[in-house]
Write a protein that holds these residues in place. Sequence first.
Motif, PDB file in Angstrom:
ATOM      1  N   GLU A 252       0.948  35.041  67.745  1.00 45.71           N
ATOM      2  CA  GLU A 252       1.543  34.858  69.073  1.00 45.71           C
ATOM      3  C   GLU A 252       0.825  33.757  69.844  1.00 45.71           C
ATOM      4  O   GLU A 252       1.456  32.954  70.544  1.00 45.71           O
TER       5      GLU A 252
ATOM      6  N   HIS B 205       2.037  30.439  68.584  1.00 44.65           N
ATOM      7  CA  HIS B 205       3.343  30.126  69.184  1.00 44.65           C
ATOM      8  C   HIS B 205       3.160  29.594  70.603  1.00 44.65           C
ATOM      9  O   HIS B 205       3.789  28.607  71.001  1.00 44.65           O
ATOM     10  N   SER B 206       2.287  30.243  71.358  1.00 44.59           N
ATOM     11  CA  SER B 206       2.051  29.824  72.736  1.00 44.59           C
ATOM     12  C   SER B 206       1.438  28.424  72.804  1.00 44.59           C
ATOM     13  O   SER B 206       1.809  27.621  73.661  1.00 44.59           O
TER      14      SER B 206
ATOM     15  N   ARG C 283       7.456  33.258  63.042  1.00 42.78           N
ATOM     16  CA  ARG C 283       8.165  34.539  63.158  1.00 42.78           C
ATOM     17  C   ARG C 283       8.272  35.218  61.793  1.00 42.78           C
ATOM     18  O   ARG C 283       8.128  36.451  61.677  1.00 42.78           O
TER      19      ARG C 283
ATOM     20  N   GLY D 225      15.765  29.156  63.107  1.00 42.21           N
ATOM     21  CA  GLY D 225      14.855  28.139  63.593  1.00 42.21           C
ATOM     22  C   GLY D 225      15.588  26.906  64.083  1.00 42.21           C
ATOM     23  O   GLY D 225      15.055  25.792  63.979  1.00 42.21           O
TER      24      GLY D 225
ATOM     25  N   ARG E 280      12.497  31.333  71.913  1.00 42.25           N
ATOM     26  CA  ARG E 280      11.902  32.101  70.822  1.00 42.25           C
ATOM     27  C   ARG E 280      12.928  32.202  69.697  1.00 42.25           C
ATOM     28  O   ARG E 280      14.136  32.326  69.973  1.00 42.25           O
TER      29      ARG E 280
ATOM     30  N   GLY F  81       8.202  27.591  65.223  1.00 43.71           N
ATOM     31  CA  GLY F  81       8.313  28.972  65.695  1.00 43.71           C
ATOM     32  C   GLY F  81       8.942  29.905  64.680  1.00 43.71           C
ATOM     33  O   GLY F  81       8.562  31.075  64.571  1.00 43.71           O
TER      34      GLY F  81
ATOM     35  N   TYR G 100       4.508  26.063  72.066  1.00 44.44           N
ATOM     36  CA  TYR G 100       5.670  26.061  72.972  1.00 44.44           C
ATOM     37  C   TYR G 100       5.317  26.163  74.452  1.00 44.44           C
ATOM     38  O   TYR G 100       6.164  25.853  75.299  1.00 44.44           O
TER      39      TYR G 100
END
Length: 587
Positions: A198, A201-202, A104, A64, A243, A100, A205
């Motif tokens: 996901e 995350h989007s 993950r 990270g 990522r 992130g 980021y």
Amino acid sequence: MASTHWLASSVGMAILDRGGNAFDAAVAAGFALQVIEPQSNGPGGDVTIAAYSRSTGTVRVICGQGPMPRAATIDTFASLGIKQMPAAGVLPASVPGAFGAWLRLLAEFGTMPLASVFEPAIGYASRGYPLLPSAALTIAALAPLFRTEWTESGRTYLPGGAVPAAGSRMRNQALADTFERIVREAQAASADREAQIEAAHSAFYRGFVAETIDRFLRTTEVFDSTGRRHSGLLSADDLATWRPDVEAPCELRYGDFSVFKPGPWSQGPVFLQQLGILEGCDLRSMGLGSVEYVHTLAEAAKLAFADREAWYGDPHDTPVPMAELLAPAYSALRRSLIGEYAAVDPQPGRPGDREPWIPRAEPEQSMAGVPEWMAHLRSGLPTVGPIASRAGAGNTCTVAVVDSAGNLVVAVPSGGWLKSSPVVPGLGFALGTRGQTAWLTEGHPSSLAPGRRPRTTLSPSIVLREGEPFLAFGTPGGDQQDQWTLEAFLAVAEFGLDLQAATEIPAFHIDHFPQSFAPRASRPGVVVVERSFDPLVLAWLEKKGHRLDVVPESTLGKVCAVGVDHVNGFVRAAAGPRGRQAYAVCQ
């Protein structure tokens, strides 16, 4: 379950009680820490995670640590008249990696839905939490800056314009709103757990969080530790293309133990190098805490950290001779350099006959006539107060979890703290400044380069014993993490101490080499020791040539550890007593 805050440990245990596994518990505790320890970490910071999955029998590391922006070049800083990376502001900001990386971990190893692991953090941010004394001290020290320059930090952490008292109820509604919006957008995107992760995350980021950060950095000049105002280099494109990596760890066999650490983009392998040097030493006959024991560990640390300074960097971007540095023959060669007296000028080795090079830090700026808050800003560590002037002082967070299946996970989150940069308007958190660890000198493995990960100090450890899960541990403490945790591990592995006792032994560390954080202070020959050592031990260490800095007892580190007791069929947890804040619990 063990962590550096009792509330985070409670959060993790609640997740385990609800049927989550160790990885779910770590994620929930990690997001809670971003709220309740703002002086030490945040969503805009970074984290290094080590995870052992019982089902696969393998250890993996989640990186990270975000890279530096594409616009961050040595020439860029030279054009601004900057010769050493600033400690604070927006110039040293790297891509926020913590958010992130936690996602993950949840996606790859966890089982619980996104909303469940965010619920505790949102609750503490919106309803409030008791402000830690260290956070209150930091806010008080930076209040003039928050009122005049970093005004969004002031709106967030100076309720009613006043400095909050330790123990008072602190809220961060903007951060609660950010987390809630991420969860809402994720749930609207899909009913599937993995798809929601996901989408979260989007949202961060590539969505509204990245857009808000980009707009703030493009339109705002931020006062920083140079004493001037600068715009940031980080952009929405930098966030959109990143990522977190999931990768194989570095590994070293030590007796019956297999020890796993992050790669050389962190300082993690320095733990393994010390073990490799010490394996040929009869530590047990020396005795725990004896003169010879402390001397030998200090000298081994000098040799290993010399190699860290010369050779470690992002292996995606520059070759790092890790195999040679961990080879038994190389370790034996380094071990042979340990003498009866303290080494005055320890040098890095020459793996593969390579020529080592350690850059020189720029002279420290004069503090004469500088306001106290500015002196704090020029120190890249999160700590304020009298201990902050010492090299080696520092603070961050740790989470370690074991579950009944034998899964192990340990994470060291940091960055995006109160001192790093101003709170981004509308988001409720600051950006991390890990870029300060990069050198503004060409040709070194840790030189600044676009897209290169700055070398992090965050260094969790996982240990298997004869192939079975045994320990997971970490500590706050910047450059000193891999000295304090080594001492705790050896107390267990070599001297048979129970896990809690191992976290309570007198601690020490060297301060010989430049710290990773601005202003890169170093104190050649200095060994920092807690006063709880036997006075005769301290006297003999001085006779061996060590310069001692004796600090109050129980002030170095907050080792948090979990493990598995295969003999009795129990899980174990321990939390160091330093700071009266870390908390361990098992059931």
